[in-house]
Motif scaffolding. Structure first.
Motif, short mmCIF file in Angstrom:
data_model
loop_
_atom_site.label_atom_id
_atom_site.label_comp_id
_atom_site.label_asym_id
_atom_site.label_seq_id
_atom_site.Cartn_x
_atom_site.Cartn_y
_atom_site.Cartn_z
N CYS A 309 0.83 -1.21 0.00
CA CYS A 309 0.00 0.00 0.00
C CYS A 309 0.87 1.25 0.00
O CYS A 309 1.83 1.35 0.76
CB CYS A 309 -0.92 0.02 1.22
N GLY A 314 -4.18 2.36 4.38
CA GLY A 314 -4.19 0.96 3.96
C GLY A 314 -3.16 0.14 4.72
O GLY A 314 -3.42 -1.01 5.09
N ALA A 370 -8.30 -2.49 0.35
CA ALA A 370 -6.99 -1.85 0.48
C ALA A 370 -6.03 -2.32 -0.61
O ALA A 370 -5.23 -1.54 -1.14
CB ALA A 370 -6.41 -2.13 1.86
N ARG A 374 -4.64 0.11 -3.59
CA ARG A 374 -3.37 0.33 -2.88
C ARG A 374 -2.61 1.55 -3.37
O ARG A 374 -1.72 2.05 -2.68
CB ARG A 374 -2.48 -0.91 -2.98
#
Length: 383
Positions: A309, A314, A370, A374
């Motif tokens: 991420c 995230g 997430a 990302r």
């Protein structure tokens, strides 16, 4: 292919956006979850002595529903998730208050809310909401701001409120896991080590006071953990039978549906807290270690998401969700092997029960979001 999708996205083609997200879903992770869920079905089929209607069928239906829900959550933009995080925390605390006022009582504890087809345990959902709230609080904070003790007052309150409400139910095990989860989020956010040392010192100093205020059965769990044979037919019974089942499985196990401790009902709560013991007895050390390898694969993917991420939200979310699932595994396995006192902590995706599976899969849906998003832009850190 990704370049084509990006061009179509810039021109406003929503169909391309959905297809791109579908393409980016980590399908190997989804397959890993299905493998763990299948192990749960097999173990629960055995726990029901070959009758799937007792536990296994319900497990399969719940998993199927939660799998679809997880994928739907995975499509939600992670920035929208961050905006809704405070609302989610408020809902979680509200459910805990509702439990305290009108919750369903079972086995001497008031932990559930009756939602018709589902008895929800809000303490499980609260852990996910806590991770979201702390990730939202810390994700745009600079290193200097995180080092300011006054900046940590509000997140500390965010942790202490649900811990106190869960402890009051009473649910000592989940309250400790929630506190540990909060600590992991603080550490991941960059809180200095000396603050943790001060908190640990305070906890150690307060331990005798907390012990004196525990319920009788909670104190019994601690004393029998130290010496299970002191009460072999009472508080020490569960862990003694669990150790017998674990040892009798040997290297390859007794075989599917051949576990004597489980099928002769010596093993307590074989479909929930002690489901790992069922697996070890029937499939031996090889089956138990294989199951643990798959479970740790799930945890490893969580931390892979954190590494990949580009935004702090995230990263913190993935670390929190990975820590939460790891704590489930660690506490359950350590409990059934006698390494820590016995507590009511299931093995998610394997144990019978809806709350742990639902909240775990909601968390994994957020994890997938997430991963899919990302590279999302959140803006610069705040000083």
């Amino acid at each position: 292919m990704s370049t084509v999708f990006e061009k179509r996205l810039l021109t406003g083609d929503r169909g391309a956006g959905i297809l791109q997200k579908l393409w980016q879903i980590p399908w190997l992770f989804v397959l890993l979850l299905c493998a763990v869920g299948s192990i749960g079905y097999v173990a629960l089929y055995s726990a029901g002595s070959g009758n799937p209607d007792l536990y296994a069928t319900k497990h399969a239906l719940r998993f199927g529903f939660c799998l679809v829900l997880m994928l739907c959550i995975g499509f939600v933009d992670i920035r929208l998730v961050a905006k809704l995080a405070p609302l989610g925390y408020i809902v979680g605390v509200g459910l805990l208050v509702l439990v305290a006022l009108h919750g369903e009582v079972g086995k001497g504890a008031q932990r559930w809310v009756d939602l018709g087809p589902l008895q929800l345990q809000p303490s499980e959902l609260m852990k996910i909401m806590l991770v979201l709230a702390l990730a939202a609080w810390f994700h745009r904070a600079s290193w200097d701001r995180v080092g300011n003790p006054f900046f940590l007052v509000i997140p500390a309150i965010l942790v202490l409120v649900p811990v106190a409400l869960i402890f009051k139910q009473p649910n000592l095990g989940t309250s400790l896991i929630t506190a540990a989860l909060g600590g992991a989020m603080f550490w991941a956010a960059g809180v200095r080590w000396w603050k943790f040392a001060a908190i640990i010192g305070a906890v150690v100093a307060a331990a005798p006071i907390v012990y004196e205020n525990l319920r009788d059965y909670q104190r019994a769990r601690i004393t029998t953990f130290l010496d299970p044979e002191s009460d072999p037919l009472g508080a020490g019974y569960n862990i003694i039978q669990s150790k017998i089942a674990l040892g009798s499985g040997g290297l390859w196990g007794k075989g599917f549906l051949q576990g004597t401790q489980g099928h002769l009902n010596f093993l307590p709560e074989k479909q929930t807290d002690f489901i790992f013991t069922m697996i070890a007895e029937e499939f031996g050390l090889v089956g138990a270690m294989g199951t643990l390898a798959l479970l740790m694969g799930i945890v490893a993917f969580c931390f892979l998401v954190a590494l990949r991420c580009r935004h702090q939200f995230g990263r913190l979310l993935a670390i929190g969700l990975g820590t939460n699932y790891f704590l489930y595994i660690f506490v359950n396995v350590a409990m059934v092997t006698g390494s820590i006192p016995v507590g009511g902590v299931p093995l998610p995706l394997i144990s019978h029960g809806g709350s742990a599976m639902l909240t775990t899969m909601i968390g994994f849906g957020l994890l997938i979001s997430a991963w899919v998003h990302r590279d999302a832009e959140f803006g610069p850190a705040q000083d």
